[in-house]
Design a protein around this motif. Structure first.
Motif, PDB file in Angstrom:
ATOM      1  N   PRO A  50       0.785  -1.281   0.057  1.00  0.00           N
ATOM      2  CA  PRO A  50      -0.024   0.112   0.085  1.00  0.00           C
ATOM      3  C   PRO A  50       0.764   1.160   0.047  1.00  0.00           C
ATOM      4  O   PRO A  50       1.839   1.161   0.298  1.00  0.00           O
ATOM      5  N   PRO A  51       0.395   2.478  -0.516  1.00  0.00           N
ATOM      6  CA  PRO A  51       0.817   3.696  -0.408  1.00  0.00           C
ATOM      7  C   PRO A  51       1.356   4.092   1.014  1.00  0.00           C
ATOM      8  O   PRO A  51       0.815   3.553   2.149  1.00  0.00           O
ATOM      9  N   VAL A  52       2.552   4.472   1.353  1.00  0.00           N
ATOM     10  CA  VAL A  52       3.187   4.793   2.540  1.00  0.00           C
ATOM     11  C   VAL A  52       2.448   6.178   3.270  1.00  0.00           C
ATOM     12  O   VAL A  52       2.255   7.129   2.549  1.00  0.00           O
ATOM     13  N   ILE A  53       2.028   6.187   4.362  1.00  0.00           N
ATOM     14  CA  ILE A  53       1.463   7.368   5.261  1.00  0.00           C
ATOM     15  C   ILE A  53       2.108   7.479   6.090  1.00  0.00           C
ATOM     16  O   ILE A  53       2.406   6.711   7.092  1.00  0.00           O
ATOM     17  N   TRP A  54       2.935   8.549   6.077  1.00  0.00           N
ATOM     18  CA  TRP A  54       3.905   8.942   6.887  1.00  0.00           C
ATOM     19  C   TRP A  54       3.165  10.026   8.229  1.00  0.00           C
ATOM     20  O   TRP A  54       2.138  10.887   7.756  1.00  0.00           O
ATOM     21  N   PRO A  55       3.785   9.595   9.359  1.00  0.00           N
ATOM     22  CA  PRO A  55       2.879  10.642  10.392  1.00  0.00           C
ATOM     23  C   PRO A  55       3.427  12.089  10.264  1.00  0.00           C
ATOM     24  O   PRO A  55       4.367  12.402   9.526  1.00  0.00           O
ATOM     25  N   GLU A  56       2.750  13.030  10.482  1.00  0.00           N
ATOM     26  CA  GLU A  56       2.987  14.458  10.293  1.00  0.00           C
ATOM     27  C   GLU A  56       4.038  14.762  11.228  1.00  0.00           C
ATOM     28  O   GLU A  56       4.430  14.189  12.232  1.00  0.00           O
TER      29      GLU A  56
ATOM     30  N   ARG B 192      10.242   5.440  21.852  1.00  0.00           N
ATOM     31  CA  ARG B 192       9.193   5.199  22.487  1.00  0.00           C
ATOM     32  C   ARG B 192       8.308   6.473  22.036  1.00  0.00           C
ATOM     33  O   ARG B 192       6.718   6.119  21.980  1.00  0.00           O
ATOM     34  N   PRO B 193       8.685   7.695  22.132  1.00  0.00           N
ATOM     35  CA  PRO B 193       7.476   8.755  21.696  1.00  0.00           C
ATOM     36  C   PRO B 193       6.805   8.695  20.594  1.00  0.00           C
ATOM     37  O   PRO B 193       5.815   9.282  20.454  1.00  0.00           O
ATOM     38  N   TRP B 194       7.342   7.999  19.654  1.00  0.00           N
ATOM     39  CA  TRP B 194       6.784   7.765  18.209  1.00  0.00           C
ATOM     40  C   TRP B 194       5.990   6.458  17.932  1.00  0.00           C
ATOM     41  O   TRP B 194       5.586   6.429  16.784  1.00  0.00           O
ATOM     42  N   ARG B 195       6.128   5.612  19.211  1.00  0.00           N
ATOM     43  CA  ARG B 195       5.198   4.432  18.908  1.00  0.00           C
ATOM     44  C   ARG B 195       3.747   4.894  18.853  1.00  0.00           C
ATOM     45  O   ARG B 195       3.296   5.693  19.546  1.00  0.00           O
ATOM     46  N   GLN B 196       2.875   3.869  18.239  1.00  0.00           N
ATOM     47  CA  GLN B 196       1.586   3.848  18.232  1.00  0.00           C
ATOM     48  C   GLN B 196       1.113   5.161  17.411  1.00  0.00           C
ATOM     49  O   GLN B 196      -0.083   5.505  17.621  1.00  0.00           O
ATOM     50  N   ARG B 197       1.639   5.547  16.486  1.00  0.00           N
ATOM     51  CA  ARG B 197       1.398   6.798  15.648  1.00  0.00           C
ATOM     52  C   ARG B 197       1.691   6.374  14.139  1.00  0.00           C
ATOM     53  O   ARG B 197       1.675   7.365  13.301  1.00  0.00           O
TER      54      ARG B 197
ATOM     55  N   LEU C 206       4.752   1.211  10.940  1.00  0.00           N
ATOM     56  CA  LEU C 206       4.202   0.489   9.451  1.00  0.00           C
ATOM     57  C   LEU C 206       4.516   1.343   8.314  1.00  0.00           C
ATOM     58  O   LEU C 206       4.749   0.680   7.358  1.00  0.00           O
ATOM     59  N   ALA C 207       4.745   2.448   8.422  1.00  0.00           N
ATOM     60  CA  ALA C 207       5.297   3.354   7.428  1.00  0.00           C
ATOM     61  C   ALA C 207       6.730   3.046   6.862  1.00  0.00           C
ATOM     62  O   ALA C 207       6.661   3.019   5.707  1.00  0.00           O
ATOM     63  N   LEU C 208       7.592   2.416   7.937  1.00  0.00           N
ATOM     64  CA  LEU C 208       9.082   2.335   7.558  1.00  0.00           C
ATOM     65  C   LEU C 208       8.786   0.807   6.855  1.00  0.00           C
ATOM     66  O   LEU C 208       9.616   0.745   5.996  1.00  0.00           O
ATOM     67  N   LEU C 209       7.826  -0.134   7.365  1.00  0.00           N
ATOM     68  CA  LEU C 209       7.754  -1.404   6.839  1.00  0.00           C
ATOM     69  C   LEU C 209       7.175  -1.326   5.319  1.00  0.00           C
ATOM     70  O   LEU C 209       7.835  -1.955   4.701  1.00  0.00           O
ATOM     71  N   HIS C 210       6.211  -0.347   5.088  1.00  0.00           N
ATOM     72  CA  HIS C 210       5.897  -0.122   3.837  1.00  0.00           C
ATOM     73  C   HIS C 210       6.586   0.463   2.716  1.00  0.00           C
ATOM     74  O   HIS C 210       6.901   0.089   1.467  1.00  0.00           O
ATOM     75  N   THR C 211       7.542   1.367   3.309  1.00  0.00           N
ATOM     76  CA  THR C 211       8.665   2.109   2.679  1.00  0.00           C
ATOM     77  C   THR C 211       9.438   0.720   2.188  1.00  0.00           C
ATOM     78  O   THR C 211      10.092   0.599   0.997  1.00  0.00           O
ATOM     79  N   ALA C 212       9.989  -0.119   2.842  1.00  0.00           N
ATOM     80  CA  ALA C 212      11.035  -0.794   2.753  1.00  0.00           C
ATOM     81  C   ALA C 212      10.141  -1.908   1.912  1.00  0.00           C
ATOM     82  O   ALA C 212      11.096  -2.334   0.825  1.00  0.00           O
TER      83      ALA C 212
ATOM     84  N   ALA D  35       4.954  -5.866  18.726  1.00  0.00           N
ATOM     85  CA  ALA D  35       5.758  -6.005  17.689  1.00  0.00           C
ATOM     86  C   ALA D  35       5.082  -6.799  16.582  1.00  0.00           C
ATOM     87  O   ALA D  35       4.865  -6.610  15.206  1.00  0.00           O
ATOM     88  N   THR D  36       4.405  -8.089  17.088  1.00  0.00           N
ATOM     89  CA  THR D  36       4.019  -9.089  16.447  1.00  0.00           C
ATOM     90  C   THR D  36       2.640  -8.554  15.825  1.00  0.00           C
ATOM     91  O   THR D  36       2.556  -8.994  14.281  1.00  0.00           O
ATOM     92  N   ARG D  37       1.927  -7.794  16.209  1.00  0.00           N
ATOM     93  CA  ARG D  37       0.708  -7.452  15.845  1.00  0.00           C
ATOM     94  C   ARG D  37       0.888  -6.242  14.648  1.00  0.00           C
ATOM     95  O   ARG D  37       0.199  -6.265  13.723  1.00  0.00           O
ATOM     96  N   LEU D  38       2.217  -5.360  14.674  1.00  0.00           N
ATOM     97  CA  LEU D  38       2.399  -4.465  13.838  1.00  0.00           C
ATOM     98  C   LEU D  38       2.760  -5.293  12.355  1.00  0.00           C
ATOM     99  O   LEU D  38       2.299  -5.056  11.542  1.00  0.00           O
TER     100      LEU D  38
END
Length: 326
Positions: free
Chosen positions: A163-169, A252-257, A261-267, A291-294
């Motif tokens: 899917p297209p990558v959706i980066w957090p703001e 940690r501050p950027w988890r759950q945002r 998933l964006a990094l995985l889709h980019t890779a 992580a397994t759920r991600l």
């Protein structure tokens, strides 16, 4: 320690001249055990040339009378608080009891590191088991190892582009340059501080395992920045029959945002563009960060389970991460 083997067997340490033969042996054992082979000559060479490895004292090769490798043993001690064992025995020799002698030998070597660490720290020796038969697992348990946890190998087979990558703001993607090496190490290390069993990894070890390794491809390192700070990394490589995500970390501050998933889709997108259809990684089955759920959300599924066994060499204070700190 004098090793006791059946008549006709002999043992010696590995040398760099053994890289190819040991890799071939490991691949045969892995193919027999898992149905696929994981290790390459580059992997063996990288491991054996690590700064902390002493081939003379940390490796054992067992040969038959016909000069064929029947067992390989390696002690890893880049973290002397959590030492690790790799043990492979040829399937045709699995019934001979070589495992017991080799496990005694590696434990004796492991105990030599005890005086080097702080007196109040717990020290353990670990070994992984995925053998569907009971011989190997029984040998481990008889040697005093206890099951503690499992790792999963997960894969995705891409039949279409991801899917297209959706980066957090607030996030930008930048390519890796060598000047970023220490910053990437620091970010990756920070991202794994909430990983079960985490202990700090020295930069020199990170550099040797990733950057100076022959398989290193800087164009497959995807770095997420918030302003000038790296807050997430996906460090990938292409192997013989599939690509690997060697490390996926988010601070940690950027988890759950949505950053992981964006990094995985980019890779996945770049790897798909290069013709790679299978991508694999390994993850703690009871991941403290979910992580397994991600990975499942990204379309990955479990293909193999590796059970981790430990033997306590000295009781004491556990210094590795065991649970999330709130």
């Amino acid at each position: 320690m004098t090793l006791q083997f059946p008549e006709g067997f002999f043992v010696r340490s590995a040398t760099l001249d053994d890289v190819r033969s040991v890799t071939d042996f490991m691949r045969f054992c892995q193919q027999s055990e898992y149905g696929f082979a994981l290790v390459s000559e580059a992997d063996t060479l990288t491991l054996w040339t690590s700064p902390e490895v002493d081939l003379t004292h940390d490796t054992w090769l067992v040969f038959s009378l016909h000069d064929q490798i029947v067992a390989y043993l390696h002690l890893g001690h880049k973290n002397p608080l959590r030492l690790s064992v790799v043990l492979k025995v040829h399937p045709d020799s699995a019934h001979l009891g070589l495992q017991a002698s080799l496990l005694k030998c590696v434990e004796e070597r492991a105990r030599q590191f005890i005086p080097q660490v702080r007196a109040d720290a717990r020290i353990s020796l670990s070994i992984s088991c995925s053998d569907p038969t009971t011989i190997y697992r029984q040998a481990i348990e008889r040697a005093g190892f206890i099951y503690v946890r499992s790792n999963l190998r997960m894969e995705i087979e891409m039949n279409e582009p991801p899917p297209p990558v959706i980066w957090p703001e607030g996030i930008t993607l930048r390519p890796f340059t060598l000047e970023m090496a220490r910053a990437v190490h620091a970010a990756d290390d920070e991202g794994f501080q909430d990983h079960w069993g985490y202990m700090p990894v020295p930069f020199e070890t990170f550099q040797h395992e990733y950057i100076t390794a022959s398989k290193f491809d800087p164009t497959l390192w995807f770095l997420a920045f918030e302003d000038e700070k790296i807050v997430g990394c996906a460090l990938c490589e292409c192997r013989e029959d599939r690509a690997w995500v060697n490390s996926l970390s988010v601070v940690r501050p950027w988890r759950q945002r949505g950053l992981g998933l964006a990094l995985l889709h980019t890779a996945f997108g770049e790897l798909y563009h290069r013709g790679e259809r299978k991508v694999a990684l390994e993850v703690d089955a009871q991941s403290l960060t979910g992580a397994t759920r991600l990975y499942e959300r990204a379309g990955m599924h479990k293909v193999r389970q590796f059970d981790r066994y430990e033997k306590e060499l000295r009781a004491g204070r556990e210094l590795s991460t065991q649970e999330l700190e709130v």
